[in-house]
Motif scaffolding. Sequence first.
Motif, PDB file in Angstrom:
ATOM      1  N   ALA A   1       0.837  -1.207   0.000  1.00 53.29           N
ATOM      2  CA  ALA A   1       0.000   0.000   0.000  1.00 53.29           C
ATOM      3  C   ALA A   1       0.869   1.253   0.000  1.00 53.29           C
ATOM      4  CB  ALA A   1      -0.934   0.000   1.203  1.00 53.29           C
ATOM      5  N   GLU A   2       1.946   1.247   0.802  1.00 53.61           N
ATOM      6  CA  GLU A   2       2.845   2.398   0.860  1.00 53.61           C
ATOM      7  C   GLU A   2       3.532   2.628  -0.489  1.00 53.61           C
ATOM      8  OE1 GLU A   2       7.033   3.643   2.995  1.00 53.61           O
ATOM      9  OE2 GLU A   2       5.766   2.171   3.998  1.00 53.61           O
ATOM     10  N   LYS A   3       3.984   1.562  -1.118  1.00 49.66           N
ATOM     11  CA  LYS A   3       4.659   1.687  -2.419  1.00 49.66           C
ATOM     12  C   LYS A   3       3.690   2.189  -3.488  1.00 49.66           C
ATOM     13  CE  LYS A   3       8.614  -1.020  -1.574  1.00 49.66           C
ATOM     14  NZ  LYS A   3       9.487   0.008  -1.087  1.00 49.66           N
ATOM     15  N   LEU A   4       2.467   1.684  -3.466  1.00 47.18           N
ATOM     16  CA  LEU A   4       1.467   2.139  -4.434  1.00 47.18           C
ATOM     17  C   LEU A   4       1.146   3.617  -4.232  1.00 47.18           C
ATOM     18  CD1 LEU A   4      -0.950  -0.932  -4.580  1.00 47.18           C
ATOM     19  CD2 LEU A   4       0.598  -0.133  -6.379  1.00 47.18           C
ATOM     20  N   GLN A   5       1.108   4.054  -2.965  1.00 45.40           N
ATOM     21  CA  GLN A   5       0.849   5.470  -2.677  1.00 45.40           C
ATOM     22  C   GLN A   5       2.000   6.324  -3.216  1.00 45.40           C
ATOM     23  OE1 GLN A   5       0.445   6.400   1.483  1.00 45.40           O
ATOM     24  NE2 GLN A   5      -0.573   8.335   1.044  1.00 45.40           N
ATOM     25  N   LYS A   6       3.241   5.878  -3.034  1.00 42.54           N
ATOM     26  CA  LYS A   6       4.397   6.626  -3.538  1.00 42.54           C
ATOM     27  C   LYS A   6       4.365   6.709  -5.060  1.00 42.54           C
ATOM     28  CE  LYS A   6       7.659   5.875   0.213  1.00 42.54           C
ATOM     29  NZ  LYS A   6       8.931   5.273   0.630  1.00 42.54           N
ATOM     30  N   ILE A   7       4.018   5.599  -5.716  1.00 43.09           N
ATOM     31  CA  ILE A   7       3.926   5.586  -7.173  1.00 43.09           C
ATOM     32  C   ILE A   7       2.852   6.566  -7.634  1.00 43.09           C
ATOM     33  CG2 ILE A   7       3.239   4.184  -9.167  1.00 43.09           C
ATOM     34  CD1 ILE A   7       4.644   1.805  -7.718  1.00 43.09           C
ATOM     35  N   SER A   8       1.715   6.541  -6.955  1.00 38.17           N
ATOM     36  CA  SER A   8       0.624   7.457  -7.293  1.00 38.17           C
ATOM     37  C   SER A   8       1.064   8.908  -7.155  1.00 38.17           C
ATOM     38  CB  SER A   8      -0.578   7.172  -6.401  1.00 38.17           C
ATOM     39  OG  SER A   8      -1.604   8.098  -6.649  1.00 38.17           O
ATOM     40  N   LEU A   9       1.773   9.217  -6.068  1.00 40.95           N
ATOM     41  CA  LEU A   9       2.257  10.581  -5.840  1.00 40.95           C
ATOM     42  C   LEU A   9       3.235  10.994  -6.938  1.00 40.95           C
ATOM     43  CD1 LEU A   9       2.382  13.108  -4.050  1.00 40.95           C
ATOM     44  CD2 LEU A   9       4.213  11.987  -2.777  1.00 40.95           C
ATOM     45  N   LEU A  10       4.154  10.113  -7.298  1.00 41.93           N
ATOM     46  CA  LEU A  10       5.134  10.435  -8.339  1.00 41.93           C
ATOM     47  C   LEU A  10       4.477  10.656  -9.699  1.00 41.93           C
ATOM     48  CD1 LEU A  10       8.055   8.042  -7.371  1.00 41.93           C
ATOM     49  CD2 LEU A  10       8.052  10.539  -7.242  1.00 41.93           C
ATOM     50  N   ASN A  11       3.311  10.047  -9.910  1.00 45.83           N
ATOM     51  CA  ASN A  11       2.600  10.199 -11.172  1.00 45.83           C
ATOM     52  C   ASN A  11       1.644  11.388 -11.180  1.00 45.83           C
ATOM     53  OD1 ASN A  11       3.705   8.085 -12.694  1.00 45.83           O
ATOM     54  ND2 ASN A  11       2.441   6.602 -11.617  1.00 45.83           N
ATOM     55  N   THR A  12       1.541  12.105 -10.078  1.00 45.83           N
ATOM     56  CA  THR A  12       0.662  13.269  -9.995  1.00 45.83           C
ATOM     57  C   THR A  12       1.190  14.379 -10.899  1.00 45.83           C
ATOM     58  OG1 THR A  12       0.141  12.741  -7.702  1.00 45.83           O
ATOM     59  CG2 THR A  12      -0.376  14.968  -8.450  1.00 45.83           C
ATOM     60  N   ARG A  13       0.318  14.904 -11.725  1.00 45.07           N
ATOM     61  CA  ARG A  13       0.697  15.985 -12.638  1.00 45.07           C
ATOM     62  C   ARG A  13       0.431  17.335 -11.980  1.00 45.07           C
ATOM     63  NH1 ARG A  13       2.185  14.080 -17.269  1.00 45.07           N
ATOM     64  NH2 ARG A  13       1.394  12.102 -18.036  1.00 45.07           N
ATOM     65  N   VAL A  14       1.242  18.301 -12.345  1.00 41.14           N
ATOM     66  CA  VAL A  14       1.102  19.656 -11.815  1.00 41.14           C
ATOM     67  C   VAL A  14      -0.304  20.188 -12.096  1.00 41.14           C
ATOM     68  CG1 VAL A  14       1.990  22.017 -11.936  1.00 41.14           C
ATOM     69  CG2 VAL A  14       3.579  20.079 -12.026  1.00 41.14           C
ATOM     70  N   GLY A  15      -0.853  19.889 -13.256  1.00 40.77           N
ATOM     71  CA  GLY A  15      -2.181  20.353 -13.632  1.00 40.77           C
ATOM     72  C   GLY A  15      -3.297  19.792 -12.766  1.00 40.77           C
ATOM     73  N   GLN A  16      -2.984  18.784 -11.934  1.00 40.40           N
ATOM     74  CA  GLN A  16      -3.988  18.204 -11.049  1.00 40.40           C
ATOM     75  C   GLN A  16      -4.084  18.942  -9.712  1.00 40.40           C
ATOM     76  OE1 GLN A  16      -2.226  14.206 -11.422  1.00 40.40           O
ATOM     77  NE2 GLN A  16      -4.274  13.483 -11.947  1.00 40.40           N
ATOM     78  N   LEU A  17      -3.200  19.889  -9.486  1.00 44.83           N
ATOM     79  CA  LEU A  17      -3.258  20.678  -8.255  1.00 44.83           C
ATOM     80  C   LEU A  17      -4.529  21.519  -8.244  1.00 44.83           C
ATOM     81  CD1 LEU A  17       0.409  21.953  -8.003  1.00 44.83           C
ATOM     82  CD2 LEU A  17      -0.730  20.410  -6.415  1.00 44.83           C
ATOM     83  N   GLN A  18      -5.000  21.825  -7.057  1.00 44.86           N
ATOM     84  CA  GLN A  18      -6.192  22.665  -6.944  1.00 44.86           C
ATOM     85  C   GLN A  18      -5.949  24.013  -7.607  1.00 44.86           C
ATOM     86  OE1 GLN A  18      -7.400  22.988  -2.880  1.00 44.86           O
ATOM     87  NE2 GLN A  18      -7.729  20.807  -2.653  1.00 44.86           N
ATOM     88  N   ALA A  19      -6.975  24.542  -8.193  1.00 42.35           N
ATOM     89  CA  ALA A  19      -6.873  25.818  -8.917  1.00 42.35           C
ATOM     90  C   ALA A  19      -6.329  26.933  -8.036  1.00 42.35           C
ATOM     91  CB  ALA A  19      -8.233  26.203  -9.491  1.00 42.35           C
ATOM     92  N   SER A  20      -6.698  26.939  -6.753  1.00 41.70           N
ATOM     93  CA  SER A  20      -6.221  28.004  -5.865  1.00 41.70           C
ATOM     94  C   SER A  20      -4.704  27.961  -5.716  1.00 41.70           C
ATOM     95  CB  SER A  20      -6.893  27.902  -4.494  1.00 41.70           C
ATOM     96  OG  SER A  20      -6.636  26.643  -3.913  1.00 41.70           O
ATOM     97  N   LEU A  21      -4.120  26.776  -5.757  1.00 33.61           N
ATOM     98  CA  LEU A  21      -2.665  26.663  -5.682  1.00 33.61           C
ATOM     99  C   LEU A  21      -2.011  27.103  -6.982  1.00 33.61           C
ATOM    100  CD1 LEU A  21      -2.221  23.269  -3.811  1.00 33.61           C
ATOM    101  CD2 LEU A  21      -1.889  25.554  -2.902  1.00 33.61           C
ATOM    102  N   GLN A  22      -2.672  26.843  -8.094  1.00 35.87           N
ATOM    103  CA  GLN A  22      -2.111  27.201  -9.395  1.00 35.87           C
ATOM    104  C   GLN A  22      -2.141  28.712  -9.631  1.00 35.87           C
ATOM    105  OE1 GLN A  22      -3.191  24.749 -12.781  1.00 35.87           O
ATOM    106  NE2 GLN A  22      -3.820  23.107 -11.414  1.00 35.87           N
ATOM    107  N   ARG A  23      -2.911  29.436  -8.822  1.00 38.22           N
ATOM    108  CA  ARG A  23      -2.963  30.890  -8.966  1.00 38.22           C
ATOM    109  C   ARG A  23      -1.907  31.587  -8.111  1.00 38.22           C
ATOM    110  NH1 ARG A  23      -8.640  29.790  -9.024  1.00 38.22           N
ATOM    111  NH2 ARG A  23      -8.757  30.199  -6.785  1.00 38.22           N
ATOM    112  N   ALA A  24      -1.039  30.806  -7.474  1.00 36.91           N
ATOM    113  CA  ALA A  24       0.013  31.391  -6.632  1.00 36.91           C
ATOM    114  C   ALA A  24       0.953  32.242  -7.479  1.00 36.91           C
ATOM    115  CB  ALA A  24       0.804  30.279  -5.944  1.00 36.91           C
ATOM    116  N   LYS A  25       1.528  33.244  -6.834  1.00 38.08           N
ATOM    117  CA  LYS A  25       2.456  34.138  -7.524  1.00 38.08           C
ATOM    118  C   LYS A  25       3.608  33.326  -8.113  1.00 38.08           C
ATOM    119  CE  LYS A  25       5.325  38.148  -6.894  1.00 38.08           C
ATOM    120  NZ  LYS A  25       6.302  38.753  -6.064  1.00 38.08           N
ATOM    121  N   ASP A  26       3.964  33.613  -9.335  1.00 39.83           N
ATOM    122  CA  ASP A  26       5.062  32.957 -10.046  1.00 39.83           C
ATOM    123  C   ASP A  26       4.836  31.462 -10.282  1.00 39.83           C
ATOM    124  OD1 ASP A  26       6.489  35.350 -10.190  1.00 39.83           O
ATOM    125  OD2 ASP A  26       7.457  34.998  -8.263  1.00 39.83           O
ATOM    126  N   PHE A  27       3.584  31.009 -10.255  1.00 36.33           N
ATOM    127  CA  PHE A  27       3.324  29.591 -10.513  1.00 36.33           C
ATOM    128  C   PHE A  27       3.675  29.281 -11.958  1.00 36.33           C
ATOM    129  CE2 PHE A  27       0.948  25.852 -11.686  1.00 36.33           C
ATOM    130  CZ  PHE A  27       1.162  25.021 -10.606  1.00 36.33           C
TER     131      PHE A  27
END
Length: 90
Positions: free
Chosen positions: A14-40
Amino acid sequence: MGSSSGLLSKPQVAEKLQKISLLNTRVGQLQASLQRAKDFPSQLKDYTLFEIKQMLEKKDFSLATEAQLKMVKKLLEDPARVMEKTGTVR
C-alpha cells in the motif's frame, strides 16, 4: 505487486502504491487556488512529480527556475500543508 508471493506485506505494498501514485501526480492536477500562486509555472502543468524531481537532479532549468521547480515539488508532495501555510484553508 509482491504481496501474494509473500515478498512484501500488505502495508508495504500500500505504501509503495501510494508513492507511485504521488510520483505520477501531474502539476495540472493541483487545486486551482494553488495554481494561482504568484510565479506559478503554468508551463509545467503536464509534468509529473517524478519529472520535476528529475529536472531538479539534472539541474535542468530550461522550463522553469530552480525556485519554481522546488515550489511545484513542495506543492505536489504536500498540498494540504502548503495551503495551510498560505492561508487558503481554514
